[in-house]
Design an enzyme around this catalytic site. Sequence first.
Site, PDB file in Angstrom:
ATOM      1  N   SER A  42       0.885  -1.188  -0.239  1.00 29.87           N
ATOM      2  CA  SER A  42       0.163   0.134  -0.141  1.00 29.87           C
ATOM      3  C   SER A  42       0.706   1.064  -0.185  1.00 29.87           C
ATOM      4  O   SER A  42       0.397   2.352  -0.311  1.00 29.87           O
ATOM      5  CB  SER A  42      -1.090   0.020   1.155  1.00 29.87           C
ATOM      6  OG  SER A  42      -0.373  -0.233   2.374  1.00 29.87           O
ATOM      7  N   ASP A 337      -4.036   7.655   8.173  1.00 29.15           N
ATOM      8  CA  ASP A 337      -4.690   6.551   8.781  1.00 29.15           C
ATOM      9  C   ASP A 337      -3.657   5.758   9.921  1.00 29.15           C
ATOM     10  O   ASP A 337      -2.731   6.234  10.296  1.00 29.15           O
ATOM     11  CB  ASP A 337      -5.498   5.676   7.836  1.00 29.15           C
ATOM     12  CG  ASP A 337      -4.331   4.816   6.827  1.00 29.15           C
ATOM     13  OD1 ASP A 337      -3.143   4.589   7.272  1.00 29.15           O
ATOM     14  OD2 ASP A 337      -4.675   4.366   5.569  1.00 29.15           O
ATOM     15  N   HIS A 340      -0.598   4.586   7.454  1.00 32.40           N
ATOM     16  CA  HIS A 340      -0.051   5.490   6.412  1.00 32.40           C
ATOM     17  C   HIS A 340       0.334   6.861   6.730  1.00 32.40           C
ATOM     18  O   HIS A 340      -0.689   7.469   7.253  1.00 32.40           O
ATOM     19  CB  HIS A 340      -0.965   5.313   5.060  1.00 32.40           C
ATOM     20  CG  HIS A 340      -1.064   3.775   4.735  1.00 32.40           C
ATOM     21  ND1 HIS A 340      -2.308   3.137   5.110  1.00 32.40           N
ATOM     22  CD2 HIS A 340      -0.439   2.978   3.909  1.00 32.40           C
ATOM     23  CE1 HIS A 340      -2.265   1.748   4.395  1.00 32.40           C
ATOM     24  NE2 HIS A 340      -1.233   1.684   3.837  1.00 32.40           N
TER      25      HIS A 340
END
Length: 362
Positions: A42, A337, A340
């Site tokens: 990610s 978040d 991240h």
Amino acid sequence: MSSSRSSSPAMQQMLALMALFLLLSGGVHAQVVPAVISFGDSTIDVGNNNYLPGAVFKANYAPYGENFRRHRATGRFSDGKIVTDITAETLGFEGYAPPYLSPLASGKNLLTGANFGSAASSYSDDTAAMYDAITLSQQLKYYKEYRSKLAAVAGRRQARTILAEALYVVSTGTGDFIQNYYHNASLSARYDVDRYCDLLVGIFSGFADELYRLGARRIGVTTMPPLGCLPATIRLYGKGRSRTGCLPRLNRDAETFNRKLNATVGALVRRRAGLKVAVFDVYTPLRDLSERPAAQGFAEARRTCCRTGNAGTRVYLCDPATAAGMCRNASSYVYFDGVHPSEAANLVIAESLVSAGIDLLT
């Protein structure tokens, strides 16, 4: 809105290098490298998971992308740009390589690179498979397919040149710990941390060897981030100490991996003629931001900018049920978040990669 932060001496050095390339090329929009090719999780994903119906982790909803182009979610796990976006801009690119699964990844768009990243992908294919992500093995298969498509667009000779001079970025591994090892009793019983790190860096070594065989000569690989500083891991494993600092044990695991990664990279370079591999240190800048946010102009490093969920995988991501629950100023938060960084934090991390990146380009 995103904040603008002054460039560090390292970033200024990279910009000076870019200016030299522009001068020598005689072009206004020349690129330092012809293409950027990305693999990983990610931290790299720019929307591939949007095209995977079963993928557990996606960032295709608000408030992701609130500070990106058109203020829309693209699949990037941040409020704005991720580190590879910033790197591409620094290298002179006017745009970003689209996700490989996107219809945009075709024709002339292939000339400037490809992005194979998939949220929840990991060094171990077993970890990625649990979350229906694109495994690293599959990303390599897609890369081989990309090589053929590139040759069809550019011609075989030009394609070989692009592939040899491109910058390859590998950024993954976090999921192997926080989404597998730490809550998989059978895995942690078979491997202690030291042996588990050996397993993971061995996978990277084999992956890099295969890239080399296929023509890659410039590879950058990111370190493990400070696992004990991520808001999600503090919440999951901190036992109520979420406001008192990072978790030393988890950070020690990351440091063990990073030491082994550095040693493995040294061995790779020694045995492969013409191969340059740089270790991009994300651990140090993100740990510093997490432990001393005010020193670099951030107000918050424990709470997340968006509201995360309460159960299962939602503890890592913005809760889609509370899409309006975003902080007023994302640039004051280190983490967007649960795992991240915000775009503002990514700018700081990207600057820390510059010195290592220069070695790949000279």
